[in-house]
Design a protein around this motif. Structure first.
Motif, PDB file in Angstrom:
ATOM      1  N   ASN A 256     -52.490  59.499  -9.611  1.00 27.58           N
ATOM      2  CA  ASN A 256     -51.224  58.980  -9.090  1.00 27.58           C
ATOM      3  C   ASN A 256     -50.652  57.885  -9.977  1.00 27.58           C
ATOM      4  O   ASN A 256     -49.951  56.990  -9.508  1.00 27.58           O
ATOM      5  N   SER A 257     -50.961  57.949 -11.277  1.00 28.92           N
ATOM      6  CA  SER A 257     -50.469  56.924 -12.195  1.00 28.92           C
ATOM      7  C   SER A 257     -48.950  56.923 -12.248  1.00 28.92           C
ATOM      8  O   SER A 257     -48.291  57.902 -11.893  1.00 28.92           O
ATOM      9  N   THR A 258     -48.414  55.806 -12.695  1.00 30.33           N
ATOM     10  CA  THR A 258     -46.973  55.745 -12.915  1.00 30.33           C
ATOM     11  C   THR A 258     -46.633  56.477 -14.213  1.00 30.33           C
ATOM     12  O   THR A 258     -47.518  56.908 -14.952  1.00 30.33           O
ATOM     13  N   MET A 259     -45.340  56.608 -14.501  1.00 34.72           N
ATOM     14  CA  MET A 259     -44.896  57.235 -15.747  1.00 34.72           C
ATOM     15  C   MET A 259     -43.707  56.439 -16.260  1.00 34.72           C
ATOM     16  O   MET A 259     -42.660  56.370 -15.617  1.00 34.72           O
ATOM     17  N   ASP A 260     -43.874  55.785 -17.425  1.00 37.72           N
ATOM     18  CA  ASP A 260     -42.795  54.950 -17.951  1.00 37.72           C
ATOM     19  C   ASP A 260     -42.380  55.319 -19.365  1.00 37.72           C
ATOM     20  O   ASP A 260     -41.460  54.726 -19.911  1.00 37.72           O
ATOM     21  N   THR A 261     -43.076  56.292 -19.986  1.00 43.13           N
ATOM     22  CA  THR A 261     -42.718  56.711 -21.342  1.00 43.13           C
ATOM     23  C   THR A 261     -42.941  58.207 -21.486  1.00 43.13           C
ATOM     24  O   THR A 261     -43.953  58.738 -21.026  1.00 43.13           O
ATOM     25  N   ILE A 262     -41.990  58.876 -22.131  1.00 40.90           N
ATOM     26  CA  ILE A 262     -42.099  60.300 -22.452  1.00 40.90           C
ATOM     27  C   ILE A 262     -42.170  60.424 -23.966  1.00 40.90           C
ATOM     28  O   ILE A 262     -41.315  59.893 -24.678  1.00 40.90           O
ATOM     29  N   GLU A 263     -43.195  61.118 -24.465  1.00 44.03           N
ATOM     30  CA  GLU A 263     -43.360  61.262 -25.906  1.00 44.03           C
ATOM     31  C   GLU A 263     -43.432  62.741 -26.259  1.00 44.03           C
ATOM     32  O   GLU A 263     -44.208  63.499 -25.672  1.00 44.03           O
ATOM     33  N   LEU A 264     -42.605  63.163 -27.206  1.00 45.99           N
ATOM     34  CA  LEU A 264     -42.558  64.550 -27.647  1.00 45.99           C
ATOM     35  C   LEU A 264     -42.999  64.655 -29.094  1.00 45.99           C
ATOM     36  O   LEU A 264     -42.673  63.792 -29.923  1.00 45.99           O
ATOM     37  N   GLY A 294     -28.771  56.599 -24.794  1.00 49.25           N
ATOM     38  CA  GLY A 294     -28.511  55.847 -26.008  1.00 49.25           C
ATOM     39  C   GLY A 294     -28.763  56.685 -27.237  1.00 49.25           C
ATOM     40  O   GLY A 294     -29.206  57.837 -27.160  1.00 49.25           O
ATOM     41  N   PRO A 295     -28.506  56.109 -28.412  1.00 53.80           N
ATOM     42  CA  PRO A 295     -28.746  56.832 -29.666  1.00 53.80           C
ATOM     43  C   PRO A 295     -30.226  56.882 -29.995  1.00 53.80           C
ATOM     44  O   PRO A 295     -30.999  56.000 -29.611  1.00 53.80           O
ATOM     45  N   VAL A 296     -30.647  57.939 -30.685  1.00 49.94           N
ATOM     46  CA  VAL A 296     -32.022  58.054 -31.162  1.00 49.94           C
ATOM     47  C   VAL A 296     -32.150  57.242 -32.448  1.00 49.94           C
ATOM     48  O   VAL A 296     -31.433  57.488 -33.426  1.00 49.94           O
ATOM     49  N   GLY A 297     -33.038  56.246 -32.439  1.00 51.48           N
ATOM     50  CA  GLY A 297     -33.203  55.390 -33.607  1.00 51.48           C
ATOM     51  C   GLY A 297     -34.647  55.051 -33.845  1.00 51.48           C
ATOM     52  O   GLY A 297     -35.570  55.730 -33.366  1.00 51.48           O
ATOM     53  N   THR A 298     -34.866  53.964 -34.570  1.00 52.38           N
ATOM     54  CA  THR A 298     -36.232  53.571 -34.914  1.00 52.38           C
ATOM     55  C   THR A 298     -37.054  53.226 -33.683  1.00 52.38           C
ATOM     56  O   THR A 298     -38.279  53.317 -33.709  1.00 52.38           O
ATOM     57  N   LEU A 306     -41.237  61.521 -31.145  1.00 49.32           N
ATOM     58  CA  LEU A 306     -40.198  60.701 -30.532  1.00 49.32           C
ATOM     59  C   LEU A 306     -40.646  60.231 -29.160  1.00 49.32           C
ATOM     60  O   LEU A 306     -41.243  60.997 -28.392  1.00 49.32           O
ATOM     61  N   SER A 307     -40.333  58.982 -28.838  1.00 53.51           N
ATOM     62  CA  SER A 307     -40.728  58.375 -27.568  1.00 53.51           C
ATOM     63  C   SER A 307     -39.484  57.867 -26.850  1.00 53.51           C
ATOM     64  O   SER A 307     -38.587  57.294 -27.471  1.00 53.51           O
ATOM     65  N   PHE A 308     -39.458  58.075 -25.523  1.00 55.09           N
ATOM     66  CA  PHE A 308     -38.291  57.678 -24.725  1.00 55.09           C
ATOM     67  C   PHE A 308     -38.758  56.875 -23.521  1.00 55.09           C
ATOM     68  O   PHE A 308     -39.632  57.305 -22.772  1.00 55.09           O
ATOM     69  N   ALA A 309     -38.198  55.693 -23.350  1.00 58.02           N
ATOM     70  CA  ALA A 309     -38.573  54.797 -22.261  1.00 58.02           C
ATOM     71  C   ALA A 309     -37.311  54.084 -21.777  1.00 58.02           C
ATOM     72  O   ALA A 309     -36.193  54.513 -22.048  1.00 58.02           O
ATOM     73  N   GLY A 310     -37.514  52.983 -21.053  1.00 55.77           N
ATOM     74  CA  GLY A 310     -36.380  52.200 -20.584  1.00 55.77           C
ATOM     75  C   GLY A 310     -35.830  52.627 -19.243  1.00 55.77           C
ATOM     76  O   GLY A 310     -34.842  52.066 -18.761  1.00 55.77           O
ATOM     77  N   PHE A 311     -36.465  53.637 -18.602  1.00 59.48           N
ATOM     78  CA  PHE A 311     -35.965  54.112 -17.307  1.00 59.48           C
ATOM     79  C   PHE A 311     -36.764  53.531 -16.152  1.00 59.48           C
ATOM     80  O   PHE A 311     -36.644  53.977 -15.009  1.00 59.48           O
ATOM     81  N   ALA A 359     -46.830  63.860 -24.504  1.00 60.50           N
ATOM     82  CA  ALA A 359     -47.682  62.845 -23.885  1.00 60.50           C
ATOM     83  C   ALA A 359     -46.808  61.988 -22.977  1.00 60.50           C
ATOM     84  O   ALA A 359     -45.643  61.723 -23.285  1.00 60.50           O
ATOM     85  N   LEU A 360     -47.371  61.602 -21.847  1.00 63.10           N
ATOM     86  CA  LEU A 360     -46.684  60.719 -20.904  1.00 63.10           C
ATOM     87  C   LEU A 360     -47.552  59.470 -20.740  1.00 63.10           C
ATOM     88  O   LEU A 360     -48.779  59.552 -20.773  1.00 63.10           O
ATOM     89  N   HIS A 361     -46.932  58.338 -20.564  1.00 66.26           N
ATOM     90  CA  HIS A 361     -47.680  57.089 -20.472  1.00 66.26           C
ATOM     91  C   HIS A 361     -47.338  56.367 -19.171  1.00 66.26           C
ATOM     92  O   HIS A 361     -46.172  56.355 -18.751  1.00 66.26           O
ATOM     93  N   GLY A 362     -48.346  55.768 -18.543  1.00 68.98           N
ATOM     94  CA  GLY A 362     -48.122  55.017 -17.315  1.00 68.98           C
ATOM     95  C   GLY A 362     -49.326  54.156 -16.984  1.00 68.98           C
ATOM     96  O   GLY A 362     -50.263  54.018 -17.769  1.00 68.98           O
ATOM     97  N   LEU A 363     -49.312  53.581 -15.788  1.00 64.17           N
ATOM     98  CA  LEU A 363     -50.341  52.643 -15.358  1.00 64.17           C
ATOM     99  C   LEU A 363     -51.235  53.268 -14.293  1.00 64.17           C
ATOM    100  O   LEU A 363     -50.774  54.078 -13.486  1.00 64.17           O
ATOM    101  N   GLN A 364     -52.503  52.858 -14.295  1.00 67.82           N
ATOM    102  CA  GLN A 364     -53.444  53.355 -13.297  1.00 67.82           C
ATOM    103  C   GLN A 364     -53.037  52.890 -11.895  1.00 67.82           C
ATOM    104  O   GLN A 364     -52.621  51.747 -11.699  1.00 67.82           O
TER     105      GLN A 364
END
Length: 711
Positions: A256-264, A294-298, A306-311, A359-364
Motif C-alpha cells: 500500500n505504498s504511496t506513489m510520487d514519481t513515474i519513471e519510464l 510542463g516542458p520536458v527538461g533536465t 525520464l522521470s515525472f513527479a510534482g503531482f 519504475a514507480l517510487h513512493g513511501l512505505q
C-alpha cells in the motif's frame, strides 16, 4: 559431519551512485554472499549511511535474482581445535532476468560473510580455500561495522561450468568451528537487511519489488498525432489488495505504498538530445483533472530514462481498482514519429520486442500510516518495477481444459492439522489447433493454483509448503465457493511421472474434516482446483487455467481385487439406444445410454457405499479403434474427452452422481455393434466399466462392469 541442507540464497544488489550504471561485474553484490568489488574508499563512504549487513545500498536483494545457491556441505574436524567448514555452489538459474544475475552467472569475484566478532580474526579463521586453492592472502576481516564480516576476494570463479560445484572452505578454530557458532544467528540462518536504512545524498536506497509485492501498475494506452506533435499516453492503476503479498526478501511494507514519481525507460539514442525530441508532459487524476504539466527538461532526465513527479504523493485509495491516473508525453515527429511504440529502448527485464520498462517510487505504508512518520526520514522507499506492452493483442479468456494440461492434483485425507496433496505431471492429451483453443497448454508451467476449500478453513491455514519451499497464499470467494490461492509457484514444465508434494497446515483451532475441500458442483468428494500457467504479457494474465477435480492417490482400479466390480452393487445400467449408418459420409454412429436407477442397486457387505457412487471415467471395450472418428458423452461438468488405451477407449468427463449419460460413438465405414464391440448380447453387445467413488477416502472404490442391453 554432514550438515543439514540450509542454502544461503544469493541476493544480488547494486551500489547506487548517481550517474553510474551497472557496467562491471564489480557493481553487483548479494546480501548473504557478496560479489561487490567497490574500492575500500567507496565502501567507507557508505559506512556512515548504512548500518546493516552488507553495508552497501542495493536495488535488488531478491533471492530469485541470484543464479546460485551456496549449500553447506561438510564440517571435517582435522584436529581437536581445527575444523574445515565447506560450502558448494549449486546453479539454480535466474528466476528474474536482472543484469546482475546474468553477470553473476559467469563471474563471481568476491564473497562476504556476516559473522560473530569473535570469529573475525586470523586466529579463528586460519585459512580459506576455493577448490583447494588458498585465498588467505585475499581474505580480510572487517570489524568497524555494526556486525562483523569476512571478505574473501579474488575468487576468480569464471564461467557457469566452473562455478557450479565449486567448493569454498573455511579452516576455523574453536569456538568458531561449528556452523551455528560461526554465523550470527543461533539457528545458522541469515537475516535480510533491515528496513531502516539512512538515505544520504550520495545513496538512494529503495526496496526493489515486482508483482505480487505491489499494487501499482503502469500500462500503455496508445498514441496519436495532433497539431504537428506525437502524443503518447500511459495509465497508472492499482490492483485489489488481495492480489498483493508483502515483500519477504527483506522487511518492508510496499503493498500500500504511496506513489510520487513515474519513471519510464528511454532509448539511449536520445541521451544527448532528449530535450529537443520530447516537448511537454501532463499528468491527470482519475477525473482527468490536470495535476501537473510542463516542458520536458533536465529535471526529468534519469539514468533509466525520464522521470515525472510534482503531482503530490498518491495513495492506493486515491486510485482505487477500476480507476486510472494518466501520463501524456508529446514528442517532435522529426525525432520519432512511430505511434505504435514509445522510444523506450530494449527492456532489461524481458527479452521480447515491444516490451518497455518502468519504475514507480513512493513511501512505505504500514497499518495505514507512513513508516517514515514512525521511524524517521531515512526509511527506504518502495520502487516497484515492471514492464508494459506496446499495442498488445489480447486473448479472449484462457484454456481451462484439464486434459490439455500436464498437471494433475491428487489429495489425501487429513492427518491431524495437516492436509497432504500431490501435484503430478502426466502426458496431456495432444493439443490440436483445429479442435482445441488457440492456446497450447501441453507444456505449461505452473505458477499459481486455486483450491476450492471448505468455508471452515478460510484464514485458518498457517503454512503452505510446495516442493519443500514455503509459498505465498491468499483467500477469496465468489459468493458461492471459497478458495485458497497459492502464488508464485514458478514451477516449469516437468517430465511425466514427476511428483511434487504440497502440504497445507491449518491452525489447531480449525474444525477437523477428512478433507479440506468444499462441496463441488458434481456433488462428489473430489477437490476442485484451477492450475494457472503460461503468463501472457500483452494481457497481463494467464493463458492456461486448467480446471479439474482431484485424482485418486492411486490410479483407478480395473479389476475386482482392487475395487467393487459387481454390477449389482452399482446404480447404473448401460443400454444401446440405436445404430445408424450414413451412406453419403460413410459414417456409422452407435448411441448408448448409461442410466441411473438407485432402486436396482444392492449394497455390498464388504464395500458398502457403491450405490451412491459417482461416475468419473468410463472404459469401453472395442475390437478396434482404428476407424474411430469421434466420441462424446453428455452431460458432464466439463467437456468430455476420450483417449485410446489397449483394448478400447477411456472416456473422461466427471459425470457426477444420479445422472443419465448419453454416449455417442462415430466410426468410419459401414459398421455394426458386432464389429465394434467385444461383448455378447444376442451376438451384439458392448462391455463397459464405470469408475467412481462415494467418499473422499473411497475415491475409486467402485468399478462396476456392465454389458449393454438394448434393441
Amino acid at each position: 559431519m554432514p550438515l543439514k541442507a540450509m542454502p544461503l540464497k544469493a541476493m544480488p544488489c547494486r551500489e547506487v551512485v548517481p550517474g553510474d550504471e551497472v557496467k562491471r561485474m564489480e557493481d553487483c553484490c548479494i546480501v548473504n554472499w557478496s560479489t561487490a568489488s567497490s574500492t575500500r574508499a567507496q565502501e567507507q563512504s557508505l559506512v556512515a549511511a548504512l548500518d546493516v549487513f552488507p553495508f552497501c545500498s542495493c536495488i535488488d536483494y531478491r533471492c530469485g535474482s541470484a543464479p546460485y545457491d551456496l549449500i553447506p556441505d561438510t564440517i571435517e574436524q582435522i584436529s581437536p581445535d581445527v575444523s574445515i567448514m565447506c560450502f558448494t555452489y549449486v546453479y539454480t538459474g535466474c528466476v528474474y532476468p536482472s543484469q546482475c544475475c546474468q553477470t553473476l552467472t559467469d563471474d563471481i569475484f568476491k564473497m562476504e560473510f556476516s559473522t560473530e566478532f569473535a570469529c573475525t580474526n586470523k586466529q579463528s579463521v586460519i585459512n580459506t580455500t576455493i577448490n583447494g586453492e588458498t585465498k588467505m592472502g585475499s581474505t580480510f576481516f572487517d570489524t568497524e561495522f555494526a556486525t562483523a564480516k569476512i571478505r574473501i576476494t579474488n575468487l576468480q570463479l569464471k564461467g557457469q561450468d566452473i562455478i557450479t560445484g565449486s567448493k569454498l572452505c573455511l579452516w576455523v578454530t574453536s569456538p568458531c568451528d561449528t556452523f551455528e557458532e560461526f554465523f550470527e544467528n543461533d539457528d545458522g540462518t541469515f537475516n535480510p537487511p533491515l528496513p531502516v536504512i539512512p538515505k544520504p545524498k550520495t545513496v538512494c536506497d529503495c526496496i526493489s519489488i515486482y508483482e505480487p509485492n505491489t499494487r501499482w501498475r503502469l500500462n500503455w494506452r496508445g498514441a496519436d498525432t495532433n497539431n504537428g506533435l506525437v502524443y503518447y499516453r500511459f495509465g497508472v492503476t492499482t490492483a485489489p489488495a488481495h492480489w498483493c503479498a508483502e515483500v519477504t526478501y527483506r522487511e518492508g511494507y510496499c503493498c500500500n505504498s504511496t506513489m510520487d514519481t513515474i519513471e519510464l525507460s528511454m532509448d539511449p539514442i536520445f541521451n544527448s538530445n532528449y530535450f529537443y525530441a520530447f516537448k511537454d508532459f501532463w499528468i491527470f487524476d482519475v477525473d482527468n483533472i490536470p495535476l501537473v504539466q510542463g516542458p520536458v527538461g533536465t529535471g526529468q532526465k534519469t539514468p533509466m530514462g525520464l522521470s515525472f513527479a510534482g503531482f503530490g504523493s498518491m495513495t492506493v485509495d486515491d486510485i482505487p481498482p477500476g480507476s486510472e491516473m494518466t501520463l501524456t508525453i508529446s514528442m517532435d515527429p522529426a525525432y520519432w514519429n512511430d505511434t505504435s511504440q514509445f522510444p523506450c529502448g530494449p527492456s532489461r527485464l524481458v527479452e521480447q520486442d515491444g516490451v518497455c520498462d518502468y519504475a514507480l517510487h513512493g513511501l512505505q505504508v504500514r497499518d495505514g500510516g507512513l513508516l517514515q512518520d514512525i521511524l524517521g526520514p531515512n526509511v527506504p522507499q518502495c520502487c516497484p518495477e515492471g514492464v508494459y506492452i506496446e499495442n498488445p493483442e489480447g486473448l479472449c479468456g484462457c484454456s481451462d481444459n484439464k486434459l490439455l494440461s500436464p498437471w494433475r492434483l491428487a489429495a489425501r485425507p487429513a492427518i491431524g492439522t495437516t492436509f497432504d496433496f500431490r501435484i503430478l505431471s502426466t502426458t496431456p492429451q495432444r493439443w490440436s489447433p483445429l479442435e482445441d483453443s488457440i492456446v497450447n497448454c501441453n507444456a505449461m508451467d505452473l505458477d499459481r493454483m486455486r483450491l476450492y476449500i471448505h468455508a471452515d478453513y478460510v484464514d485458518m491455514v498457517t503454512s503452505a509448503i510446495f516442493d519443500g519451499e514455503s509459498v505465498n497464499y491468499t483467500f477469496g470467494n465468489d459468493g458461492v465457493q471459497y478458495w485458497i490461492e497459492l502464488r508464485d509457484l514458478m514451477m516449469p514444465y516437468q517430465q511425466p511421472d514427476t511428483v511434487l508434494p504440497l502440504v497445507l497446515t491449518v491452525s489447531p483451532d480449525a474444525p477437523m474434516h477428512s478433507s479440506m475441500c468444499g462441496e463441488n458442483p458434481l456433488g462428489s468428494a473430489e477437490c476442485e482446483y484451477v492450475f494457472f500457467g503460461k503468463w501472457n504479457l500483452p494481457d497481463l494474465d494467464y493463458q492456461c487455467c486448467a480446471h479439474g477435480y482431484s485424482e485418486p492417490d492411486f490410479m483407478p482400479a480395473t479389476d475386482a481385487t482392487c475395487c467393487d466390480a459387481n454390477k449389482f452393487h452399482s446404480p447404473y445400467s448401460v443400454e444401446i439406444l440405436g445404430f445408424n449408418f450414413d451412406r453419403p459420409t460413410v459414417r456409422s454412429t452407435l448411441t448408448m445410454s448409461v442410466k441411473f436407477n438407485a432402486e436396482m442397486c444392492v449394497d455390498s457387505e464388504t464395500n458398502a457405499g457403491c450405490c451412491d457412487t459417482d461416475v468419473k471415467t468410463m472404459f469401453m471395450e472395442m475390437k478396434t479403434t482404428d476407424d474411430l472418428v469421434s466420441l462424446s458423452a453428455t452431460p458432464s461438468a466439463r467437456t468430455s474427452t476420450y483417449y485410446k488405451v489397449p483394448g478400447g477407449v477411456m472416456i473422461e468427463g466427471d459425470f457426477g452422481t444420479g445422472t443419465t449419460i448419453t454416449v455417442s460413438i462415430v466410426m468410419f465405414g459401414n459398421h455394426n455393434v458386432g464389429t465394434i464391440c467385444t461383448g455378447s448380447w444376442a451376438g451384439a453387445a458392448c462391455h463397459f466399466q464405470l469408475h467412481g467413488g462415494y467418499t473422499f477416502n473411497a475415491h475409486s472404490a467402485c468399478c462396476a462392469s456392465h454389458i449393454t442391453t438394448g434393441p
